[in-house]
Motif scaffolding. Structure first.
Motif, PDB file in Angstrom:
ATOM      1  N   THR A  96     -39.131   5.784 -38.387  1.00  0.00           N
ATOM      2  CA  THR A  96     -39.085   5.655 -39.847  1.00  0.00           C
ATOM      3  C   THR A  96     -40.261   4.881 -40.435  1.00  0.00           C
ATOM      4  OG1 THR A  96     -37.811   3.592 -39.773  1.00  0.00           O
ATOM      5  CG2 THR A  96     -36.569   5.674 -39.744  1.00  0.00           C
ATOM      6  N   GLY A  97     -40.883   4.007 -39.640  1.00  0.00           N
ATOM      7  CA  GLY A  97     -41.934   3.144 -40.153  1.00  0.00           C
ATOM      8  C   GLY A  97     -41.394   2.011 -41.005  1.00  0.00           C
ATOM      9  N   ASN A  98     -40.056   1.864 -41.040  1.00  0.00           N
ATOM     10  CA  ASN A  98     -39.420   0.852 -41.877  1.00  0.00           C
ATOM     11  C   ASN A  98     -39.464  -0.514 -41.202  1.00  0.00           C
ATOM     12  OD1 ASN A  98     -37.543  -0.604 -43.539  1.00  0.00           O
ATOM     13  ND2 ASN A  98     -36.751   1.378 -44.218  1.00  0.00           N
ATOM     14  N   VAL A  99     -39.625  -1.583 -42.019  1.00  0.00           N
ATOM     15  CA  VAL A  99     -39.700  -2.940 -41.462  1.00  0.00           C
ATOM     16  C   VAL A  99     -38.376  -3.699 -41.576  1.00  0.00           C
ATOM     17  CG1 VAL A  99     -42.157  -3.136 -41.954  1.00  0.00           C
ATOM     18  CG2 VAL A  99     -40.491  -3.946 -43.644  1.00  0.00           C
ATOM     19  N   GLU A 100     -37.339  -3.072 -42.083  1.00  0.00           N
ATOM     20  CA  GLU A 100     -36.073  -3.771 -42.320  1.00  0.00           C
ATOM     21  C   GLU A 100     -35.488  -4.394 -41.055  1.00  0.00           C
ATOM     22  OE1 GLU A 100     -33.357  -1.158 -44.208  1.00  0.00           O
ATOM     23  OE2 GLU A 100     -34.404  -1.149 -46.130  1.00  0.00           O
ATOM     24  N   LEU A 101     -35.768  -3.802 -39.910  1.00  0.00           N
ATOM     25  CA  LEU A 101     -35.201  -4.283 -38.659  1.00  0.00           C
ATOM     26  C   LEU A 101     -35.999  -5.429 -38.042  1.00  0.00           C
ATOM     27  CD1 LEU A 101     -34.301  -0.834 -37.051  1.00  0.00           C
ATOM     28  CD2 LEU A 101     -32.724  -2.462 -38.077  1.00  0.00           C
ATOM     29  N   TRP A 102     -37.090  -5.827 -38.675  1.00  0.00           N
ATOM     30  CA  TRP A 102     -37.963  -6.847 -38.105  1.00  0.00           C
ATOM     31  C   TRP A 102     -37.228  -8.159 -37.779  1.00  0.00           C
ATOM     32  CZ3 TRP A 102     -42.481  -5.895 -36.023  1.00  0.00           C
ATOM     33  CH2 TRP A 102     -43.371  -6.941 -35.760  1.00  0.00           C
TER      34      TRP A 102
ATOM     35  N   LEU B  71     -33.375 -12.972 -25.607  1.00  0.00           N
ATOM     36  CA  LEU B  71     -33.998 -12.738 -24.306  1.00  0.00           C
ATOM     37  C   LEU B  71     -34.717 -13.977 -23.788  1.00  0.00           C
ATOM     38  CD1 LEU B  71     -35.385  -9.150 -24.995  1.00  0.00           C
ATOM     39  CD2 LEU B  71     -33.533  -9.765 -23.416  1.00  0.00           C
ATOM     40  N   GLY B  72     -34.548 -15.087 -24.503  1.00  0.00           N
ATOM     41  CA  GLY B  72     -35.170 -16.337 -24.054  1.00  0.00           C
ATOM     42  C   GLY B  72     -36.632 -16.444 -24.387  1.00  0.00           C
ATOM     43  N   ARG B  73     -37.052 -15.742 -25.459  1.00  0.00           N
ATOM     44  CA  ARG B  73     -38.459 -15.778 -25.852  1.00  0.00           C
ATOM     45  C   ARG B  73     -38.609 -16.256 -27.295  1.00  0.00           C
ATOM     46  NH1 ARG B  73     -38.800 -10.362 -22.842  1.00  0.00           N
ATOM     47  NH2 ARG B  73     -38.627  -9.322 -24.873  1.00  0.00           N
ATOM     48  N   PRO B  74     -38.230 -17.505 -27.586  1.00  0.00           N
ATOM     49  CA  PRO B  74     -38.326 -17.994 -28.971  1.00  0.00           C
ATOM     50  C   PRO B  74     -39.750 -18.013 -29.500  1.00  0.00           C
ATOM     51  CG  PRO B  74     -37.920 -19.824 -27.455  1.00  0.00           C
ATOM     52  CD  PRO B  74     -37.731 -18.559 -26.672  1.00  0.00           C
ATOM     53  N   GLU B  75     -40.725 -18.205 -28.603  1.00  0.00           N
ATOM     54  CA  GLU B  75     -42.118 -18.198 -29.057  1.00  0.00           C
ATOM     55  C   GLU B  75     -42.489 -16.841 -29.653  1.00  0.00           C
ATOM     56  OE1 GLU B  75     -41.113 -18.874 -26.006  1.00  0.00           O
ATOM     57  OE2 GLU B  75     -41.671 -20.960 -25.525  1.00  0.00           O
ATOM     58  N   LYS B  76     -41.997 -15.772 -29.029  1.00  0.00           N
ATOM     59  CA  LYS B  76     -42.254 -14.430 -29.544  1.00  0.00           C
ATOM     60  C   LYS B  76     -41.597 -14.246 -30.902  1.00  0.00           C
ATOM     61  CE  LYS B  76     -43.423 -10.070 -29.545  1.00  0.00           C
ATOM     62  NZ  LYS B  76     -44.827  -9.672 -29.833  1.00  0.00           N
ATOM     63  N   ALA B  77     -40.386 -14.786 -31.051  1.00  0.00           N
ATOM     64  CA  ALA B  77     -39.700 -14.698 -32.346  1.00  0.00           C
ATOM     65  C   ALA B  77     -40.502 -15.399 -33.435  1.00  0.00           C
ATOM     66  CB  ALA B  77     -38.303 -15.305 -32.238  1.00  0.00           C
TER      67      ALA B  77
ATOM     68  N   ALA C 288     -45.832 -12.702 -38.789  1.00  0.00           N
ATOM     69  CA  ALA C 288     -46.548 -11.431 -38.818  1.00  0.00           C
ATOM     70  C   ALA C 288     -46.612 -10.849 -40.226  1.00  0.00           C
ATOM     71  CB  ALA C 288     -45.860 -10.437 -37.873  1.00  0.00           C
ATOM     72  N   PRO C 289     -47.571  -9.973 -40.492  1.00  0.00           N
ATOM     73  CA  PRO C 289     -47.707  -9.352 -41.824  1.00  0.00           C
ATOM     74  C   PRO C 289     -46.462  -8.576 -42.246  1.00  0.00           C
ATOM     75  CG  PRO C 289     -49.684  -8.992 -40.501  1.00  0.00           C
ATOM     76  CD  PRO C 289     -48.666  -9.580 -39.584  1.00  0.00           C
ATOM     77  N   GLU C 290     -45.693  -8.082 -41.277  1.00  0.00           N
ATOM     78  CA  GLU C 290     -44.497  -7.294 -41.608  1.00  0.00           C
ATOM     79  C   GLU C 290     -43.511  -8.084 -42.461  1.00  0.00           C
ATOM     80  OE1 GLU C 290     -46.202  -5.247 -38.041  1.00  0.00           O
ATOM     81  OE2 GLU C 290     -45.984  -7.310 -38.764  1.00  0.00           O
ATOM     82  N   VAL C 291     -43.503  -9.400 -42.304  1.00  0.00           N
ATOM     83  CA  VAL C 291     -42.551 -10.234 -43.039  1.00  0.00           C
ATOM     84  C   VAL C 291     -42.779 -10.120 -44.546  1.00  0.00           C
ATOM     85  CG1 VAL C 291     -41.742 -12.607 -43.417  1.00  0.00           C
ATOM     86  CG2 VAL C 291     -42.283 -11.819 -41.105  1.00  0.00           C
ATOM     87  N   HIS C 292     -44.034  -9.987 -44.950  1.00  0.00           N
ATOM     88  CA  HIS C 292     -44.350  -9.898 -46.379  1.00  0.00           C
ATOM     89  C   HIS C 292     -43.875  -8.584 -46.988  1.00  0.00           C
ATOM     90  CE1 HIS C 292     -46.696 -13.546 -46.013  1.00  0.00           C
ATOM     91  NE2 HIS C 292     -47.408 -13.014 -45.032  1.00  0.00           N
TER      92      HIS C 292
ATOM     93  N   VAL D 174     -35.228 -14.061 -46.071  1.00  0.00           N
ATOM     94  CA  VAL D 174     -34.296 -15.153 -45.769  1.00  0.00           C
ATOM     95  C   VAL D 174     -33.781 -15.012 -44.343  1.00  0.00           C
ATOM     96  CG1 VAL D 174     -32.045 -16.156 -46.334  1.00  0.00           C
ATOM     97  CG2 VAL D 174     -33.629 -15.522 -48.168  1.00  0.00           C
ATOM     98  N   GLU D 175     -33.470 -13.799 -43.952  1.00  0.00           N
ATOM     99  CA  GLU D 175     -32.995 -13.556 -42.595  1.00  0.00           C
ATOM    100  C   GLU D 175     -34.059 -13.961 -41.579  1.00  0.00           C
ATOM    101  OE1 GLU D 175     -29.820 -12.923 -40.472  1.00  0.00           O
ATOM    102  OE2 GLU D 175     -29.818 -12.329 -42.573  1.00  0.00           O
ATOM    103  N   MET D 176     -35.312 -13.655 -41.881  1.00  0.00           N
ATOM    104  CA  MET D 176     -36.403 -14.025 -40.984  1.00  0.00           C
ATOM    105  C   MET D 176     -36.529 -15.540 -40.899  1.00  0.00           C
ATOM    106  SD  MET D 176     -38.664 -12.344 -39.104  1.00  0.00           S
ATOM    107  CE  MET D 176     -38.395 -13.517 -37.783  1.00  0.00           C
ATOM    108  N   ARG D 177     -36.301 -16.222 -42.006  1.00  0.00           N
ATOM    109  CA  ARG D 177     -36.356 -17.683 -42.023  1.00  0.00           C
ATOM    110  C   ARG D 177     -35.255 -18.269 -41.137  1.00  0.00           C
ATOM    111  NH1 ARG D 177     -38.944 -21.113 -45.391  1.00  0.00           N
ATOM    112  NH2 ARG D 177     -39.525 -19.401 -46.785  1.00  0.00           N
ATOM    113  N   LEU D 178     -34.076 -17.675 -41.189  1.00  0.00           N
ATOM    114  CA  LEU D 178     -32.971 -18.127 -40.347  1.00  0.00           C
ATOM    115  C   LEU D 178     -33.293 -17.941 -38.861  1.00  0.00           C
ATOM    116  CD1 LEU D 178     -29.985 -16.685 -42.414  1.00  0.00           C
ATOM    117  CD2 LEU D 178     -30.421 -19.109 -41.983  1.00  0.00           C
ATOM    118  N   VAL D 179     -33.876 -16.803 -38.545  1.00  0.00           N
ATOM    119  CA  VAL D 179     -34.248 -16.535 -37.153  1.00  0.00           C
ATOM    120  C   VAL D 179     -35.316 -17.524 -36.687  1.00  0.00           C
ATOM    121  CG1 VAL D 179     -35.295 -14.856 -35.590  1.00  0.00           C
ATOM    122  CG2 VAL D 179     -33.628 -14.102 -37.286  1.00  0.00           C
ATOM    123  N   ALA D 180     -36.310 -17.776 -37.534  1.00  0.00           N
ATOM    124  CA  ALA D 180     -37.379 -18.705 -37.165  1.00  0.00           C
ATOM    125  C   ALA D 180     -36.828 -20.108 -36.947  1.00  0.00           C
ATOM    126  CB  ALA D 180     -38.454 -18.724 -38.254  1.00  0.00           C
TER     127      ALA D 180
END
Length: 285
Positions: free
Chosen positions: A94-100, A110-116, A122-126, A134-140
């Motif tokens: 789809t090329g959609n970024v909603e799942l980012w 998977l034990g990779r918080p640095e990757k998160a 990443a530019p996709e967040v913008h 907000v969801e990305m902020r919670l994950v970070a």
């Protein structure tokens, strides 16, 4: 897997129905009914939802909505590697970024918080809408906590969305994550204040903020049903003792009070995940 007769497949979102139009009619109906079952079961019976998602995936693996549903079903069962693969496939289609954000939360799983954290910058967040950001902020913030960077997690959550007095779908979870992060560093008074604010915003019970607040206030919940049973048992008349004998002293069960306590609140329920739920559920760290 059996599907109830009342499930027709017409319940699915119109956008998903449009995607399924590329399939033969009978096949599209079968896929749609399985997707309905995924949505119906994913909260209460994640394993069942996962089973239906695998059926849909076997029938129509080239449909993006099917790959996305399979990803969320795997995510709900903590199969993060599988979930990430499905989300990536859906995004390629789809090329959609909603799942980012949920993809980043899979990296946490998977034990990779640095990757998160890399994904959070990443530019996709913008390109995400406000809810996605907000969801990305919670994950970070959850990733920061995974790395024992507790103060950084607090700073990550501080934002205009957190300070806003308006109630949005993400408000309760954001306030909850902030309260839990404050509590993790011993700022109990502030944590209590923000748990209370989370309760105000949590209109659908998406968090256990009320229980966490009660726990901080030292409130103990008693199971009314067990209490009634104990009262009824205590009201029974004792059997007559044999002549010349004394009734034994009643034993005091020191653990009975503990059995009546409802132990809610888990320190790891925090930050996010998720809802991370997209709502990435691993923010309850």
């Amino acid at each position: 897997m059996p599907i109830p007769e009342d499930v027709t497949g017409d319940e699915i979102d119109k956008d998903v129905r449009q995607e399924l139009q590329s399939l033969p009619k009978t096949l599209a109906e079968d896929v749609a009914r399985n997707l309905v079952m995924v949505a119906r079961l994913i909260d209460e019976d994640p394993e069942g939802a996962y089973g239906y998602s695998k059926v849909a995936l076997r029938l129509a693996s080239r449909v993006a909505a099917v790959r996305e549903a399979a990803g969320f079903a795997a995510y709900a069962n903590q199969k993060y590697s599988e979930a990430l693969a499905e989300f990536r496939a859906a995004r390629r289609m789809t090329g959609n970024v909603e799942l980012w954000p949920v993809m980043a939360d899979c990296e946490r799983g998977l034990g990779r918080p640095e990757k998160a954290l890399d994904m959070a910058g990443a530019p996709e967040v913008h390109k995400l809408d406000k809810a996605g950001q907000v969801e990305m902020r919670l994950v970070a913030a959850g990733a920061r906590r995974d790395m024992d960077q507790l103060d950084a997690a607090i700073v990550t959550l501080q934002s205009s969305e957190l300070a806003s007095h308006s109630i949005q779908p993400w408000t309760a979870r954001l306030r909850y994550a902030y309260a839990d992060a404050l509590l993790a560093v011993g700022r109990e008074d502030e944590a209590r204040e923000w748990f209370a604010k989370a309760v105000e915003a949590d209109r659908d019970g998406s968090t256990d903020a009320s229980d966490r607040l009660a726990e901080m206030d030292g409130v103990e919940f008693v199971d009314a049903l067990d209490e009634d049973e104990d009262d009824a048992a205590g009201a029974k008349a004792p059997e007559a003792d044999a002549p010349g004998t004394e009734a034994p002293a009643a034993e005091v069960d020191d653990d009975s009070a503990d059995d009546d306590l409802v132990q809610d609140a888990d320190e790891d329920a925090a930050a996010g995940k998720g809802a991370d739920k997209s709502d990435a559920e691993r923010d309850k760290d």
